[in-house]
Design an enzyme around this catalytic site. Sequence first.
Site, PDB file in Angstrom:
ATOM      1  N   HIS A  78       0.827  -1.203   0.000  1.00 30.68           N
ATOM      2  CA  HIS A  78       0.000   0.000   0.000  1.00 30.68           C
ATOM      3  C   HIS A  78       0.866   1.260   0.000  1.00 30.68           C
ATOM      4  O   HIS A  78       0.564   2.237  -0.679  1.00 30.68           O
ATOM      5  CB  HIS A  78      -0.924  -0.035   1.218  1.00 30.68           C
ATOM      6  CG  HIS A  78      -1.765   1.185   1.364  1.00 30.68           C
ATOM      7  ND1 HIS A  78      -1.486   2.156   2.300  1.00 30.68           N
ATOM      8  CD2 HIS A  78      -2.847   1.608   0.683  1.00 30.68           C
ATOM      9  CE1 HIS A  78      -2.379   3.119   2.192  1.00 30.68           C
ATOM     10  NE2 HIS A  78      -3.219   2.817   1.222  1.00 30.68           N
ATOM     11  N   GLU A  81       2.046   1.931  -3.409  1.00 32.11           N
ATOM     12  CA  GLU A  81       1.012   2.523  -4.257  1.00 32.11           C
ATOM     13  C   GLU A  81       0.964   4.044  -4.057  1.00 32.11           C
ATOM     14  O   GLU A  81       0.758   4.789  -5.002  1.00 32.11           O
ATOM     15  CB  GLU A  81      -0.346   1.889  -3.919  1.00 32.11           C
ATOM     16  CG  GLU A  81      -1.523   2.553  -4.614  1.00 32.11           C
ATOM     17  CD  GLU A  81      -2.718   2.664  -3.700  1.00 32.11           C
ATOM     18  OE1 GLU A  81      -3.083   1.663  -3.058  1.00 32.11           O
ATOM     19  OE2 GLU A  81      -3.294   3.768  -3.610  1.00 32.11           O
ATOM     20  N   HIS A  82       1.176   4.503  -2.824  1.00 35.79           N
ATOM     21  CA  HIS A  82       1.202   5.952  -2.588  1.00 35.79           C
ATOM     22  C   HIS A  82       2.439   6.600  -3.201  1.00 35.79           C
ATOM     23  O   HIS A  82       2.367   7.686  -3.753  1.00 35.79           O
ATOM     24  CB  HIS A  82       1.193   6.233  -1.082  1.00 35.79           C
ATOM     25  CG  HIS A  82      -0.180   6.249  -0.493  1.00 35.79           C
ATOM     26  ND1 HIS A  82      -0.739   7.369   0.059  1.00 35.79           N
ATOM     27  CD2 HIS A  82      -1.112   5.283  -0.386  1.00 35.79           C
ATOM     28  CE1 HIS A  82      -1.950   7.089   0.489  1.00 35.79           C
ATOM     29  NE2 HIS A  82      -2.202   5.821   0.233  1.00 35.79           N
ATOM     30  N   GLU A 152       4.909  11.205   3.299  1.00 34.22           N
ATOM     31  CA  GLU A 152       3.745  10.386   2.992  1.00 34.22           C
ATOM     32  C   GLU A 152       3.259   9.603   4.205  1.00 34.22           C
ATOM     33  O   GLU A 152       2.084   9.223   4.275  1.00 34.22           O
ATOM     34  CB  GLU A 152       4.074   9.437   1.823  1.00 34.22           C
ATOM     35  CG  GLU A 152       2.870   8.922   1.068  1.00 34.22           C
ATOM     36  CD  GLU A 152       2.013  10.028   0.446  1.00 34.22           C
ATOM     37  OE1 GLU A 152       2.514  11.144   0.248  1.00 34.22           O
ATOM     38  OE2 GLU A 152       0.832   9.750   0.183  1.00 34.22           O
ATOM     39  N   GLU A 159      -5.060   8.312   6.689  1.00 32.90           N
ATOM     40  CA  GLU A 159      -5.934   7.365   6.002  1.00 32.90           C
ATOM     41  C   GLU A 159      -6.294   6.220   6.954  1.00 32.90           C
ATOM     42  O   GLU A 159      -7.439   5.760   7.000  1.00 32.90           O
ATOM     43  CB  GLU A 159      -5.219   6.813   4.752  1.00 32.90           C
ATOM     44  CG  GLU A 159      -6.102   5.977   3.857  1.00 32.90           C
ATOM     45  CD  GLU A 159      -5.370   5.424   2.628  1.00 32.90           C
ATOM     46  OE1 GLU A 159      -4.319   5.990   2.263  1.00 32.90           O
ATOM     47  OE2 GLU A 159      -5.847   4.432   2.066  1.00 32.90           O
TER      48      GLU A 159
END
Lengths: 469, 641
Positions: A78, A81-82, A152, A159
């Site tokens: 994940h 992906e960011h 990030e 999130e």
Amino acid sequence: MSNISKLFVNSTKNFSRSFSRKTVDPSFLKITPETKITTLPNGIRVATEQTYGEVASVGVWVDSGSVYETEKNNGVAHFLEHMIFKGTAKRPNPQSIETEIENMGGSLNAFTSREHSAYYMKVLKDNVPNAVDILSDILQNSKFETSLIEQERDTILSENDYIQSKEDEVVFDQLHATAFQGSPLGRTILGPVENIKSITRDQIQEFINENYTGDRLVISAAGAVNHEQLVEQVKEKFANVKMSNVSKEQKRSTIVNDFVGSEILVRDDEQPLIHFAVAVKALPWTDPDYFVLELIQTMIGNWNRGIAAGKNIASNLGEIVATENLAESYSTFFTSYQDTGLFGNYGVCQPERVDDLVAEMIKEWQRIATCCNKNEVERNKQKLLANTLMQYDGTSKVCEGIGRQILTLGRRLSPFEVYTRINEITVADVQRVATTLLRDVSPAVTAIGPLANFPDYNFTRGFTYWNRL
Amino acid sequence: MNSNILKVHSIFKKLNFGNNIKILNVNQNNTKSKNNNNNNNNNNNYSSFSNRNEIGLVKRVNKSILSQSTISTYKGNRLSYTTSTNDNKDKVEEIVKSTTNSPFTPINILHPKLVGEKLYSNENDANNQKEFKAEISTLPNGIKVVSKQSHEGVCAIGLYINAGTKYESSEDRGIFNLLEKMTFKETKNNTTSEIIKELEEISMNAMASSSREMINVSLEVLRKDLEFILSIFADQIKSPKYLEDDLKEQIEVCIRNYEMIINSSCDQLMTEILMGVAFGNGGLGNLVMATPEQYLRVTREKLLDSLRKYYVGKNIVISVTGAEHSQVIELVDKYFGDIPYTQKDTPSEDSIDAATNYIGGTDASVAGSIHKEYLNNQLQLLLEQQQKLNDNKNSNNDNNNNNENENDLEMIGKEIEQMKQSIERLEKQNTKESSWIIAFPHSGLSTVAENKDIINGLVLQSLLGGGSSYSTGGPGKGMQSRLNLNVVYSSHHVKNCHAFLFVFNKASLFGVSLTTEFGYLQDGIELVLQELLMLSKTMNQEELERAKRSQKSQILQNLEMRSVQCDDMARHILSFGSYKSPEQICKLIDSVTLDDIKKLINKLVQSNPSVVSIVANENETILTAEQYVQIVKQNASTLFK
């Protein structure tokens, strides 16, 4: 009360129907354009469905998700992906990627699930080569700058906070954690907070090198695209992607996910409602009975206070829940994975109705396993067929459908085959599959909320061999 | 007895559990026992066919106050088939991969019946080569039929009526909202339950909606069901029953919706107020929702009368995607052919539009005040009722009546108590956000046939764009647009800011909406004004091109969805009688120049605006329409040379 309402249900269902429609020739299902598939020397599969128009969706689907992680790097898929939108040698920073895409009126999006990652773009037809260029660049040449990785972390942590505030997300993460405890599927997609805070550039780079190999990439496209042209573009732009030295099957066969009948309850009396899930082990993607279980899912159905149908809902459980006011909403889920799956009910209800709701759900499973009738099966076959074929609305959905099917099945199901497979299901098949999967099994149970009245595990377990319907 | 050592797997530590966790494990086949007595040591992946439940140890861990946590293990029931072949007893083979003993083929292999069969039709290739065009026809009774063929086996079907709240007089407010709510209800031919169950089985996205200028019913089905759906739609408008009970129920639904809308400080409330400010009372200014008193005045007869007056041939458009035009015409004629062209008392749209004028002005309120006023009114009514009952009680000596009275009194007492509590709760509510909308009058959709005012408006909207402080999704959401870069990004007190264009037939509203944290509204407004007033001086070719492309791609992407395509065709026809294809619209967008946009923005900002604001409390400063006009006048010489 419940028995009376059920008698009523059965009587209306057997009533002669005022609507009668003649059986139709299914050949109209053949008008959808064929999906063309080409495998490149480095293993990448390119699949397109050309429907013309002005817009095209192009996506890269990767057979990689949290299931390929270990306890140590859980969350890296994940995180990757960011980070993939953050800059390459050619497009040095996030803004340069954003501006380039917005200047051509396109959009770029991505998601990571337990088994897959996807990066997909939607563009006007003359920008398809640009889309392939951008996707190939970010997937092969991302820099993963350490300063941006640090930035990030906060985004991912917020999130995570957001997901932790969503009851359904929490329940399903808990469900995976308990049902697949000790197995890779039990881990969350975002990973634990300490991993989000500590994942390094090396880990990200290692993960992409190991998992984003040719044999595990599918490039799918739908809309205004020409297959041959796309294949040429992919060949050129994705030339540096290597075939993996371990075969995909070999890699995946070492990952085993065992289902464990078990329970996690998190009591929180501050919450007004209970959110819970009851699930059993279900079927993997390729199982011959996949559509039978989808049919059972359709039969049990979904219901919520908002739906216009209200008490007139066709599903038996829906009608009971609506007339007896058992829940705010319930849904039936069926999630497949490569080697296993989960099937069950998710419910949201007042604390004092929860035991009745759980009992009615599992009783409905038993009813389908023992005494569902032909009329009901035929109606739901119609519904399943309609729902399956109508979901592909617009090029993004088609593109996603192609990507997922090629990754999970290695091929594309044509609408006509979907029809053939649903059409051949009989009452006996429904009862056979329901009996094997839903009768006398130890389910995985999980719930959050004011759980004082939540049924004991043995009670729930016991209902799976309850004979008095 | 199985004595597995239990451990709470480390996964659980990572989920954020509190203390009140109960974990129970039912371990299924933890030890992989084999009931094959042969020596298949290298095949220990196979588990045995065991279906026993042995209760293992029960152990207490993690004592918490609310629940005692127990962990117990079972030996469970995993099913998996193993067999040994007769000729080689040492070899174990899995004969069925599935756990369910299926007669079917795995999904990753083509269905055996279909091997060699054509799965895609021949004509497909030829068909594919051509782009489909929308075709329009008018039936003798005035019904307009529009359809567009597609490459899929699915149709979107919509029935559109040129009617809506715009046509409501003050006596029959709420009629069209209720007509919408009474869709899919019992008719002379079918019961509600039959209709709903049938639609649930074959259709997707079935819905009815009503707005200011249109009422529609639409859904999606497989091609085979097109005729059936048209017959259902025709039945709905030709022989409805409108049972009193159903009507009562739907009036309650409408009232609940009304309460929900005024209760929240949601966008819908703001835009509803905006329409009133912009167009006054009546016509376009009518709110889509009516008040509870107005809903309660609606009767079955009024509904039937409106149905007769408005659901006539000249007002009806039927739109279909994914079907041959000739087939659609034939079917529409079959089921809708007997509907009259018009009735003597059908109101004409022109007379309504002629009476609608743009007004403009300001409406400022404090969050929750509308709701509070409503609740206070309700409370007043209840108190009056209570008074009446009390009077009755004192003047009446009949025992029976008295009992009833007592009950009623008790009920009302409870309701009053509840009402007081809600008011109290509302007063305590601490809103932290303030919102403000400014909008300017612009040309309506019907002008598309003659000029490109609306197209310029669309491009300007994308150019200003917008965004919100918690962004979702990646590039393509207007991250590089003006309002996002210069308003949302430049102050972290701005929650969100967007440019909008509300389009109606004869008029539209162009504007900007803004939400900030309490206390920062004025700062936000300054940033927005800066953008609006300075735009014509500062905009450049690059951002214009980006805006044009993004608008085009938005339109084209939306039209991919069959329901949007269906809706789009119908709206065009309702508004200006013909259909502008996406290609035509895109060409118009391409032709927009910097000069067009400059002219448009200068014209807009010099007009009399409509301003609506809902602020957290009285201390928030807003900018009214009058103040805005002042500012523009003072700076006119520098701004619009």
